[in-house]
Design a protein around this motif. Sequence first.
Motif, PDB file in Angstrom:
ATOM      1  N   SER A 145      40.363 -66.362 -19.756  1.00  0.00           N
ATOM      2  CA  SER A 145      41.794 -66.428 -19.656  1.00  0.00           C
ATOM      3  C   SER A 145      42.555 -67.355 -20.532  1.00  0.00           C
ATOM      4  CB  SER A 145      42.347 -66.448 -18.116  1.00  0.00           C
ATOM      5  OG  SER A 145      42.187 -67.971 -17.912  1.00  0.00           O
ATOM      6  N   ASN A 146      43.716 -67.458 -20.658  1.00  0.00           N
ATOM      7  CA  ASN A 146      44.567 -68.458 -21.517  1.00  0.00           C
ATOM      8  C   ASN A 146      44.969 -69.339 -20.668  1.00  0.00           C
ATOM      9  OD1 ASN A 146      46.607 -66.855 -19.798  1.00  0.00           O
ATOM     10  ND2 ASN A 146      47.797 -66.545 -21.494  1.00  0.00           N
ATOM     11  N   LEU A 147      44.299 -69.529 -19.484  1.00  0.00           N
ATOM     12  CA  LEU A 147      45.015 -70.805 -18.513  1.00  0.00           C
ATOM     13  C   LEU A 147      43.983 -72.057 -18.826  1.00  0.00           C
ATOM     14  CD1 LEU A 147      44.809 -69.033 -15.074  1.00  0.00           C
ATOM     15  CD2 LEU A 147      46.676 -69.365 -16.382  1.00  0.00           C
ATOM     16  N   LYS A 148      44.670 -73.198 -18.549  1.00  0.00           N
ATOM     17  CA  LYS A 148      44.076 -74.609 -18.868  1.00  0.00           C
ATOM     18  C   LYS A 148      43.204 -74.788 -17.746  1.00  0.00           C
ATOM     19  CE  LYS A 148      45.699 -75.370 -22.931  1.00  0.00           C
ATOM     20  NZ  LYS A 148      44.910 -75.565 -23.755  1.00  0.00           N
ATOM     21  N   ALA A 149      42.118 -75.437 -17.869  1.00  0.00           N
ATOM     22  CA  ALA A 149      41.393 -75.722 -16.457  1.00  0.00           C
ATOM     23  C   ALA A 149      40.711 -77.077 -16.562  1.00  0.00           C
ATOM     24  CB  ALA A 149      40.034 -74.587 -16.530  1.00  0.00           C
ATOM     25  N   LYS A 150      40.679 -77.869 -15.464  1.00  0.00           N
ATOM     26  CA  LYS A 150      40.149 -79.097 -15.398  1.00  0.00           C
ATOM     27  C   LYS A 150      38.968 -79.081 -14.253  1.00  0.00           C
ATOM     28  CE  LYS A 150      41.037 -83.941 -14.160  1.00  0.00           C
ATOM     29  NZ  LYS A 150      40.672 -84.400 -15.443  1.00  0.00           N
ATOM     30  N   ARG A 151      37.623 -79.063 -14.678  1.00  0.00           N
ATOM     31  CA  ARG A 151      36.670 -79.336 -13.787  1.00  0.00           C
ATOM     32  C   ARG A 151      36.827 -80.563 -12.687  1.00  0.00           C
ATOM     33  NH1 ARG A 151      31.037 -77.103 -13.792  1.00  0.00           N
ATOM     34  NH2 ARG A 151      29.819 -78.400 -12.324  1.00  0.00           N
ATOM     35  N   LEU A 152      36.988 -80.090 -11.499  1.00  0.00           N
ATOM     36  CA  LEU A 152      36.996 -81.090 -10.339  1.00  0.00           C
ATOM     37  C   LEU A 152      35.862 -81.425  -9.757  1.00  0.00           C
ATOM     38  CD1 LEU A 152      40.257 -79.479  -8.633  1.00  0.00           C
ATOM     39  CD2 LEU A 152      40.186 -81.494 -10.285  1.00  0.00           C
ATOM     40  N   GLY A 153      34.550 -80.929  -9.810  1.00  0.00           N
ATOM     41  CA  GLY A 153      33.330 -81.024  -9.431  1.00  0.00           C
ATOM     42  C   GLY A 153      32.479 -79.982  -9.000  1.00  0.00           C
ATOM     43  N   ALA A 154      31.364 -79.912  -8.096  1.00  0.00           N
ATOM     44  CA  ALA A 154      30.711 -78.847  -7.904  1.00  0.00           C
ATOM     45  C   ALA A 154      30.389 -78.956  -6.393  1.00  0.00           C
ATOM     46  CB  ALA A 154      29.513 -78.848  -8.807  1.00  0.00           C
ATOM     47  N   LEU A 155      29.986 -77.638  -5.896  1.00  0.00           N
ATOM     48  CA  LEU A 155      29.751 -77.637  -4.401  1.00  0.00           C
ATOM     49  C   LEU A 155      28.348 -77.234  -4.027  1.00  0.00           C
ATOM     50  CD1 LEU A 155      33.150 -75.437  -3.435  1.00  0.00           C
ATOM     51  CD2 LEU A 155      32.627 -77.993  -3.539  1.00  0.00           C
ATOM     52  N   ILE A 171      34.041 -76.167  -9.465  1.00  0.00           N
ATOM     53  CA  ILE A 171      35.396 -76.028  -8.941  1.00  0.00           C
ATOM     54  C   ILE A 171      36.207 -76.505  -9.889  1.00  0.00           C
ATOM     55  CG2 ILE A 171      34.950 -78.293  -7.433  1.00  0.00           C
ATOM     56  CD1 ILE A 171      37.089 -77.129  -5.786  1.00  0.00           C
ATOM     57  N   HIS A 172      37.452 -75.688 -10.183  1.00  0.00           N
ATOM     58  CA  HIS A 172      38.266 -76.281 -10.914  1.00  0.00           C
ATOM     59  C   HIS A 172      39.734 -76.286 -10.548  1.00  0.00           C
ATOM     60  CE1 HIS A 172      34.908 -74.729 -13.456  1.00  0.00           C
ATOM     61  NE2 HIS A 172      35.227 -75.413 -14.476  1.00  0.00           N
ATOM     62  N   ALA A 173      40.545 -76.825 -11.410  1.00  0.00           N
ATOM     63  CA  ALA A 173      41.981 -76.705 -10.913  1.00  0.00           C
ATOM     64  C   ALA A 173      42.422 -75.864 -12.437  1.00  0.00           C
ATOM     65  CB  ALA A 173      42.632 -78.157 -10.921  1.00  0.00           C
ATOM     66  N   LEU A 174      43.300 -74.866 -12.136  1.00  0.00           N
ATOM     67  CA  LEU A 174      43.785 -74.197 -13.125  1.00  0.00           C
ATOM     68  C   LEU A 174      45.379 -74.272 -13.343  1.00  0.00           C
ATOM     69  CD1 LEU A 174      41.738 -70.760 -12.581  1.00  0.00           C
ATOM     70  CD2 LEU A 174      41.294 -72.592 -14.034  1.00  0.00           C
ATOM     71  N   TRP A 175      46.049 -74.292 -14.499  1.00  0.00           N
ATOM     72  CA  TRP A 175      47.252 -74.193 -14.870  1.00  0.00           C
ATOM     73  C   TRP A 175      47.719 -73.575 -15.961  1.00  0.00           C
ATOM     74  CZ3 TRP A 175      44.041 -78.218 -15.340  1.00  0.00           C
ATOM     75  CH2 TRP A 175      44.442 -79.030 -16.553  1.00  0.00           C
ATOM     76  N   GLN A 176      49.044 -73.224 -15.938  1.00  0.00           N
ATOM     77  CA  GLN A 176      49.509 -72.297 -17.518  1.00  0.00           C
ATOM     78  C   GLN A 176      49.615 -73.509 -18.675  1.00  0.00           C
ATOM     79  OE1 GLN A 176      52.645 -70.322 -15.451  1.00  0.00           O
ATOM     80  NE2 GLN A 176      51.835 -68.567 -16.414  1.00  0.00           N
ATOM     81  N   GLU A 177      49.681 -73.064 -19.772  1.00  0.00           N
ATOM     82  CA  GLU A 177      49.841 -73.956 -20.824  1.00  0.00           C
ATOM     83  C   GLU A 177      50.931 -74.717 -20.650  1.00  0.00           C
ATOM     84  OE1 GLU A 177      48.954 -75.902 -24.438  1.00  0.00           O
ATOM     85  OE2 GLU A 177      48.073 -74.107 -23.926  1.00  0.00           O
ATOM     86  N   GLY A 178      51.073 -76.067 -20.904  1.00  0.00           N
ATOM     87  CA  GLY A 178      52.355 -76.768 -20.766  1.00  0.00           C
ATOM     88  C   GLY A 178      52.638 -77.371 -19.353  1.00  0.00           C
ATOM     89  N   ARG A 179      52.188 -76.977 -18.301  1.00  0.00           N
ATOM     90  CA  ARG A 179      52.624 -77.122 -17.003  1.00  0.00           C
ATOM     91  C   ARG A 179      52.080 -78.591 -16.523  1.00  0.00           C
ATOM     92  NH1 ARG A 179      54.719 -73.793 -12.884  1.00  0.00           N
ATOM     93  NH2 ARG A 179      55.743 -72.187 -14.200  1.00  0.00           N
ATOM     94  N   SER A 180      51.045 -79.126 -17.321  1.00  0.00           N
ATOM     95  CA  SER A 180      50.706 -80.399 -16.934  1.00  0.00           C
ATOM     96  C   SER A 180      51.493 -81.374 -17.522  1.00  0.00           C
ATOM     97  CB  SER A 180      49.079 -80.589 -17.663  1.00  0.00           C
ATOM     98  OG  SER A 180      49.009 -80.479 -18.858  1.00  0.00           O
ATOM     99  N   SER A 181      52.407 -81.175 -18.223  1.00  0.00           N
ATOM    100  CA  SER A 181      53.517 -82.156 -18.703  1.00  0.00           C
ATOM    101  C   SER A 181      54.293 -82.493 -17.719  1.00  0.00           C
ATOM    102  CB  SER A 181      54.087 -81.512 -20.198  1.00  0.00           C
ATOM    103  OG  SER A 181      54.632 -80.330 -19.654  1.00  0.00           O
ATOM    104  N   SER A 182      54.581 -81.626 -16.753  1.00  0.00           N
ATOM    105  CA  SER A 182      55.422 -81.746 -15.653  1.00  0.00           C
ATOM    106  C   SER A 182      54.932 -83.118 -14.936  1.00  0.00           C
ATOM    107  CB  SER A 182      55.374 -80.691 -14.736  1.00  0.00           C
ATOM    108  OG  SER A 182      55.893 -80.890 -13.346  1.00  0.00           O
ATOM    109  N   ALA A 183      55.661 -83.842 -14.175  1.00  0.00           N
ATOM    110  CA  ALA A 183      55.238 -85.120 -13.723  1.00  0.00           C
ATOM    111  C   ALA A 183      54.652 -84.850 -12.508  1.00  0.00           C
ATOM    112  CB  ALA A 183      56.296 -86.122 -13.547  1.00  0.00           C
ATOM    113  N   LYS A 184      55.304 -84.038 -11.669  1.00  0.00           N
ATOM    114  CA  LYS A 184      54.575 -83.509 -10.392  1.00  0.00           C
ATOM    115  C   LYS A 184      53.325 -83.036 -10.229  1.00  0.00           C
ATOM    116  CE  LYS A 184      56.941 -78.993 -10.151  1.00  0.00           C
ATOM    117  NZ  LYS A 184      58.026 -78.323  -9.503  1.00  0.00           N
TER     118      LYS A 184
END
Length: 297
Positions: free
Chosen positions: A151-161, A267-280
């Motif tokens: 996908s075109n989503l950004k991802a950050k691996r948080l760990g594994a289960l 396990i990953h966190a996914l977000w759309q391009e540019g959303r991580s620039s939001s402080a929240k």
Amino acid sequence: MSRIDDFEAFIAIIEHGSLTTAARRLNRSLQSVSRSLAALEESVGVELVHRTTRRSTPSEVGAAFFNRIKPAVDEINDARLQAINQRSEPSGVLRVGAPVLFGPNVLMPVIAEYMRTYPRVEVDLQLSDGFADLGAEGLDLAIRIGDLPDSNLKAKRLGALRRVVFGAPSYFARCGRPTHPFELNEHSCIIRTVNERPGEWTFQIDGKPRTVKVAGAFRSNLMTSVYAAAVHGLGLGFSPLWQIRHLVDDGRVELVLTEFEPAPVPIHALWQEGRSSSAKVRAFLDLLASRLELKSL
């Protein structure tokens, strides 16, 4: 109203297929969104959207126009958000998607800490085991368990289960403990019927993934029923460790065959391009990554 608002209205109409839905997503009136579309079409001199009473679809020119302007509008909005957030603390509504059990059991302690730390943020937690469309559902980010599709989503691996086999002390006292996955055919196993391959458990044997067929007298479509059956001594269960951690900690179930556990599930966190620039979003991602890193999942 600025031209960027007209572009945003047009993009929302194409993405959601409806002026009414676009207006709701943008928190604008239907009349305002309709005026924006009309102004944009007047400025380019061609119909961009075919409208019916039920659906709004792009014309051929509109589809091409959408593909050209959407990246530019996203970039403008991201730049604006980044500039705003450089001088502000996290605020607004953070919309998070997560699996049904994972959200309450694992995310909620992190969300509670996050909201205490940033009191100007509200959190909207949406729980579903389906693969969410972040844009269509208005999510800032989503938590996903398992391998990710392209996908075109950004991802950050948080760990594994971890995935483990477990049973109640009463079951082990009555039936003994398996010491190898191949011994499971001598034991009663609790089957979750909605799994892709019910009755097949995967293990790491001699350094390779191996599938072992299992069977038992009790089966259920819900994992909570599987856990309850195991606690009552009806057989052995197979589950992500995080889902039964409380039962292990309370001594109600015990783990077996840990040396044969299959490869952990990412396990990953996914977000759309540019959303991580939001402080929240950035603050929540940082906190979530640090907290899950400290947990044994």
